[in-house]
Design a protein around this motif. Structure first.
Motif, short mmCIF file in Angstrom:
data_model
loop_
_atom_site.label_atom_id
_atom_site.label_comp_id
_atom_site.label_asym_id
_atom_site.label_seq_id
_atom_site.Cartn_x
_atom_site.Cartn_y
_atom_site.Cartn_z
N PHE A 1 -2.31 67.69 100.27
CA PHE A 1 -2.97 67.11 99.09
C PHE A 1 -1.92 66.85 97.99
CE2 PHE A 1 -6.96 69.83 100.13
CZ PHE A 1 -7.30 68.97 101.16
N HIS A 2 -1.10 67.86 97.75
CA HIS A 2 -0.07 67.80 96.72
C HIS A 2 0.89 66.64 96.98
CE1 HIS A 2 3.37 70.28 94.60
NE2 HIS A 2 3.04 69.21 93.92
N TYR A 3 1.39 66.56 98.20
CA TYR A 3 2.35 65.52 98.57
C TYR A 3 1.74 64.13 98.43
CZ TYR A 3 5.92 63.11 101.35
OH TYR A 3 6.91 62.26 101.78
N THR B 1 -11.98 68.46 91.07
CA THR B 1 -11.36 69.23 89.98
C THR B 1 -11.07 70.66 90.41
OG1 THR B 1 -12.47 67.87 88.32
CG2 THR B 1 -11.64 70.00 87.60
N THR B 2 -12.00 71.26 91.15
CA THR B 2 -11.80 72.63 91.62
C THR B 2 -10.55 72.74 92.48
OG1 THR B 2 -14.17 73.12 91.57
CG2 THR B 2 -12.79 74.51 92.98
N VAL B 3 -10.43 71.85 93.46
CA VAL B 3 -9.26 71.89 94.35
C VAL B 3 -7.98 71.56 93.59
CG1 VAL B 3 -8.21 70.87 96.41
CG2 VAL B 3 -10.66 71.36 96.38
N ALA B 4 -8.05 70.61 92.65
CA ALA B 4 -6.87 70.26 91.86
C ALA B 4 -6.37 71.48 91.09
CB ALA B 4 -7.21 69.13 90.88
N ASN B 5 -7.29 72.25 90.53
CA ASN B 5 -6.90 73.46 89.79
C ASN B 5 -6.31 74.52 90.73
OD1 ASN B 5 -7.53 72.71 87.12
ND2 ASN B 5 -9.69 73.09 87.47
N TRP B 6 -6.85 74.62 91.94
CA TRP B 6 -6.27 75.56 92.92
C TRP B 6 -4.84 75.17 93.25
CZ3 TRP B 6 -10.90 75.44 96.88
CH2 TRP B 6 -11.94 76.24 96.39
N ILE B 7 -4.62 73.87 93.45
CA ILE B 7 -3.27 73.39 93.77
C ILE B 7 -2.33 73.70 92.60
CG2 ILE B 7 -1.85 71.37 94.27
CD1 ILE B 7 -4.39 70.09 95.49
N THR C 1 7.70 72.41 93.46
CA THR C 1 7.29 72.70 92.07
C THR C 1 6.93 71.42 91.32
OG1 THR C 1 9.60 72.58 91.35
CG2 THR C 1 8.74 74.76 91.94
N ALA C 2 6.98 70.27 91.99
CA ALA C 2 6.61 69.01 91.34
C ALA C 2 5.17 69.10 90.84
CB ALA C 2 6.75 67.85 92.31
N PRO C 3 4.90 68.77 89.58
CA PRO C 3 3.52 68.85 89.07
C PRO C 3 2.64 67.76 89.64
CG PRO C 3 4.95 67.84 87.44
CD PRO C 3 5.85 68.30 88.56
N LEU C 4 1.35 68.02 89.69
CA LEU C 4 0.42 66.97 90.09
C LEU C 4 0.45 65.87 89.03
CD1 LEU C 4 -2.65 69.09 91.26
CD2 LEU C 4 -1.26 67.57 92.70
#
Length: 233
Positions: free
Chosen positions: A93-95, A134-140, A152-155
Motif C-alpha cells: 500500500f505504502h509503495y 483513513t483507518t488503514v492510512a493511519n495504521w501505515i 521512512t518515506a511519508p505517505l
C-alpha cells in the motif's frame, strides 16, 4: 527513489543478487523449481529445501474475514505469519501510494496491473479502500513513524487530505484518483470498450454488477437468464 532512500539491502537478498538468483527467469530466487517440486530458500544455510509448510489455523481463519476485519486482525495478531502478511500488505500500500504519481495515470491502472499481471483478486488500492481508507492510512503512518515499515518515506498528502480522503478511497463514480493530475480520471472511452456490455471495473466505481444487471427472465440454481436493460428477447 524516496521510498528506498533509507532502505539497506538485507544480507539474504544481497547474496541472491550476487549469485544471480533473480527470480523465475534466472531459475531461482527465494524459490526454486526442481522438476515438479518447488523448493524454498533456507536463509540460515543458503540452501534450497523442501517447502511443505502450511499457514497456521488462526491465520487461515483470519484470511476468510471481510477486508476491514482481516487487516485489523493481521496487524494486531502476535502470530509471526500474520505479522508477515500485514507487513507485505502495508508495504505494498505504502509503495503504491508513494509512486502513484510517477508510474500510472490513475490508481485504477495499478489495480488492473496487479489483478491481470499477478492474478490477485483485488489490487492494492481496492483492498485498502475496502478495508477503510483513513483507518488503514493511519495504521501505515503509525508503522512508518515507529520504524516498522520498509521505508521512512511519508505517505503523500493526498492520502489524508482533499478528494481522496473525503471519498474514503481512490476509486469514485467519477473515476479513479490521478496523483499526477490531482483529479479523478474517468475510464478510457476507446471504441473497444464500447463493444463490451460489462467492462472491467474496480471496487468503489459504482459500476453495475453483471450478475445483477438487466431484466431477469428466469433463474434457478444453475442459470440466470436475463436481457440488457431496454432490450427484449
Amino acid at each position: 527513489d524516496p521510498f528506498f532512500a533509507s532502505y539497506a539491502t538485507p544480507p539474504v537478498l544481497a547474496k541472491l543478487i550476487e549469485q544471480g538468483a533473480l527470480g523465475q527467469k534466472t531459475g531461482a530466487g527465494f524459490y526454486k523449481k526442481v522438476g515438479k517440486d518447488i523448493l524454498r530458500l533456507d536463509p540460515a544455510s543458503g540452501e534450497y529445501v523442501a517447502g511443505g509448510g502450511k499457514a497456521d489455523e488462526i491465520v487461515a481463519r483470519i484470511l476468510k474475514k471481510p477486508p476491514a476485519e482481516r487487516l485489523k486482525l493481521l496487524r494486531e495478531s502476535k502470530n509471526p505469519q500474520a505479522q508477515f502478511l500485514w507487513a507485505i500488505l502495508r508495504d505494498s500500500f505504502h509503495y503504491a501510494a508513494v509512486h502513484l504519481a510517477d508510474i500510472a495515470d490513475s490508481a485504477r491502472d495499478i489495480d488492473f496491473a496487479m489483478r491481470w499481471g499477478f492474478g490477485v483478486q483485488q489490487g492494492p488500492f481496492e483492498l485498502w479502500q475496502a478495508a477503510g481508507w483513513t483507518t488503514v492510512a493511519n495504521w501505515i503512518k503509525e508503522d512508518i513513524d515507529a520504524g516498522k515499515a520498509l521505508s521512512t518515506a511519508p505517505l503523500p498528502a493526498w492520502v489524508f487530505d482533499g478528494p481522496v480522503a473525503a471519498n474514503n478511497g481512490v476509486h469514485h463514480a467519477e473515476g479513479s484518483w490521478s496523483a499526477a493530475h490531482a483529479r479523478w480520471v474517468a475510464p478510457s472511452t476507446l471504441p473497444v470498450y464500447q463493444r463490451q456490455a460489462f467492462r472491467e471495473t474496480v471496487l468503489g466505481s459504482g459500476a453495475q454488477a453483471p450478475l445483477k444487471a438487466g431484466t431477469e427472465v428466469f433463474r434457478n440454481d444453475e442459470v440466470r437468464v436475463w436481457t440488457l436493460d431496454g432490450e427484449v428477447l
